[in-house]
Design an enzyme around this catalytic site. Structure first.
Site, mmCIF file in Angstrom:
data_model
loop_
_atom_site.group_PDB
_atom_site.id
_atom_site.type_symbol
_atom_site.label_atom_id
_atom_site.label_comp_id
_atom_site.label_asym_id
_atom_site.label_seq_id
_atom_site.Cartn_x
_atom_site.Cartn_y
_atom_site.Cartn_z
ATOM 1 N N ASP A 156 0.863 -1.186 0.000
ATOM 2 C CA ASP A 156 0.000 0.000 0.000
ATOM 3 C C ASP A 156 0.900 1.237 0.000
ATOM 4 O O ASP A 156 1.691 1.423 0.919
ATOM 5 C CB ASP A 156 -0.896 -0.002 1.244
ATOM 6 N N GLY A 162 -9.119 -1.193 6.544
ATOM 7 C CA GLY A 162 -9.250 -0.742 7.934
ATOM 8 C C GLY A 162 -8.718 0.665 8.106
ATOM 9 O O GLY A 162 -7.970 1.168 7.272
ATOM 10 N N ASP A 181 -8.066 2.749 -3.101
ATOM 11 C CA ASP A 181 -8.559 2.995 -1.738
ATOM 12 C C ASP A 181 -9.029 4.441 -1.685
ATOM 13 O O ASP A 181 -10.191 4.732 -1.946
ATOM 14 C CB ASP A 181 -7.417 2.691 -0.746
HETATM 15 O O1 LIG Z 1 -6.873 -0.791 10.248
HETATM 16 C C1 LIG Z 1 -5.918 -1.401 9.735
HETATM 17 O O2 LIG Z 1 -5.307 -2.332 10.278
HETATM 18 C C2 LIG Z 1 -5.435 -0.930 8.376
HETATM 19 C C3 LIG Z 1 -4.534 0.214 8.573
HETATM 20 C C4 LIG Z 1 -4.114 0.776 7.245
HETATM 21 O O3 LIG Z 1 -3.504 0.101 6.451
HETATM 22 C C5 LIG Z 1 -4.466 2.137 6.952
HETATM 23 C C6 LIG Z 1 -5.153 2.873 7.855
HETATM 24 C C7 LIG Z 1 -5.460 4.238 7.607
HETATM 25 C C8 LIG Z 1 -4.990 4.841 6.510
HETATM 26 C C9 LIG Z 1 -3.866 4.236 5.857
HETATM 27 O O4 LIG Z 1 -2.755 4.470 6.640
HETATM 28 C C10 LIG Z 1 -3.962 2.727 5.686
HETATM 29 C C11 LIG Z 1 -4.711 2.382 4.427
HETATM 30 O O5 LIG Z 1 -4.637 3.177 3.485
HETATM 31 O O6 LIG Z 1 -5.323 1.316 4.304
HETATM 32 MG MG LIG Z 2 -4.887 1.975 1.800
#
Ligand SMILES: O=C(O)CCC(=O)C1=CC=C[C@@H](O)[C@@H]1C(=O)O
Ligand SMILES: [Mg+2]
Length: 370
Positions: A189, A291, A239
């Site tokens: 990501d 998430g 996303d």
């Molecule tokens: O809630 C989780 O475990 C996923 C966390 C995560 O990857 C992210 C949380 C919030 C924003 C970003 O940093 C990232 C995402 O983009 O998915």
């Molecule tokens: Mg993401």
């Protein structure tokens, strides 16, 4: 739905460890909880995933509080609803502010499910009693630390590992993880850390057999992702770019992505998340549930939506213990060999722990229909 009161709580919970992405680090998690009570004493809970600063999208805890207090709650008092599916059209005249909308909408879905003595997952049309989940790892201070965390979670049976990348922490990191774990389901990501000028560099990721590269380009882009996808073997997953069914339709028509990460808060709630899911099933685009470092309240909503049949890829809904010493729900969300057993109790299926919620509440405000 005879709403008696709506309570907003500004929460502060310290995560077990900092979580670093290409746009910043979260350690003290600020967020809003929404509790809706009706006149018969039923209550429903929702969580806003907006962060303290507008680094993931344009929303913050502050903008959410203002929009809920000044716009969304008054609109709900003026337009009593019979079903939570009415919330999305009711809120549509208000532009964006999806995470604020989603927090209230989610609480109303939970309340409605409890009033009808039905699990939220079954109310949404979910048919699975078990869901497979993955885990998302942040940018660590060293490659060794990242590799040891990958080893830990692979050992715990998580069905997929997501790592964060950015310029300077990408090719060598993915190569090291892939070399040590040649057979795991692995994805990266980027949180919009790259531009089309990085096309050649991103193309070098193709040799690592990644499931997908999530959001490599700008947070509000669809067209450049289409150009990039033509040059990559690895599917792009969007996303941040997808705020609605319309965005999903455009991205799929443009060929901007092969996979979509559905985050309930980012798209404005469970109703829109389900519409995007249904459309992606029709277009044969796999989806998974992303998430936002949620507490157990938001985590419970993610479990429920993930029971829909089109959520065929492991999502980010890890165990409560991934982030929290103690979570706000009982029982906590647990993962056994990468699988969550979906609760069948009414509503979100996990009981909010009021004592702990009060402990982590910075301030709250309760609203009643005037
Ligand atoms: O809630 C989780 O475990 C996923 C966390 C995560 O990857 C992210 C949380 C919030 C924003 C970003 O940093 C990232 C995402 O983009 O998915
Ligand atoms: Mg993401």
């Amino acid at each position: 739905m005879d709403i008696y009161s709506i309570t907003l709580r500004a929460m502060l919970m310290r995560m077990k460890a900092p979580f670093t992405t290409s746009f910043g680090t979260e350690w003290d998690k600020h967020f809003i909880l929404v509790e809706v009570r009706d006149k018969e004493g039923f209550n429903g809970w929702g969580e806003s995933v907006a962060m303290k600063e507008p680094l993931y999208n344009e929303e913050t805890v502050g903008t959410n509080w203002l929009m809920l207090k000044e716009m969304l709650i008054p609109l709900l008092w003026k337009n009593p609803i019979k079903h939570p599916g009415e919330i999305t059209p009711l809120f549509r005249p208000i532009r964006r502010n999806n995470m604020a909308k989603s927090a209230l909408e989610g609480a109303l879905w939970d309340l409605y499910a409890k009033r009808n003595n039905q699990s939220l997952s079954s109310l949404l049309g979910g048919n699975r009693r078990e869901i497979e989940v993955g885990i998302s790892l942040g940018i660590e201070t060293s490659l060794d630390i990242l590799l040891s965390k990958v080893e830990q979670y692979v050992g715990e049976g998580y069905k997929r590992i997501k790592i964060k990348i950015k310029p300077g922490w990408d090719l060598h990191v993915v190569e090291a993880v892939r070399n040590k774990f040649p057979d795991i389901k692995l994805m990266a990501d980027a949180n919009s850390a790259y531009t089309l000028a990085d096309t050649e560099r991103l193309g070098q990721l193709d040799r690592f057999n990644l499931m997908m590269i999530e959001q490599p380009l700008a947070h509000d882009d669809i067209i450049d992702h289409a150009s990039l996808q033509k040059r990559l073997k690895t599917p792009i997953c969007l996303d941040e770019s997808i705020h609605s069914l319309e965005d999903a339709r455009k991205a799929i028509e443009m060929g901007s992505c092969g996979i979509i990460n559905i985050k309930v808060g980012r798209v404005g709630g469970l109703t829109e998340a389900r519409r995007i899911h249904d459309y992606c099933v029709e277009k044969e685009i796999p989806v998974w549930c992303g998430g936002m470092l949620e507490s157990g309240i938001g985590r419970a909503h993610n479990v429920a939506i993930t029971t829909l049949p089109g959520f065929t890829l492991p999502g980010d809904t890890a165990a409560s213990s991934r982030y929290w010493e103690r979570d706000l729900i009982e029982p906590e969300v647990t993962v056994t060999n990468g699988v969550i057993h979906v609760p069948e109790k009414a509503g979100i299926g996990y009981e909010p722990n009021r004592e702990l919620i009060e402990q982590f509440t910075l301030y709250s405000e309760t609203f009643r229909a005037s």
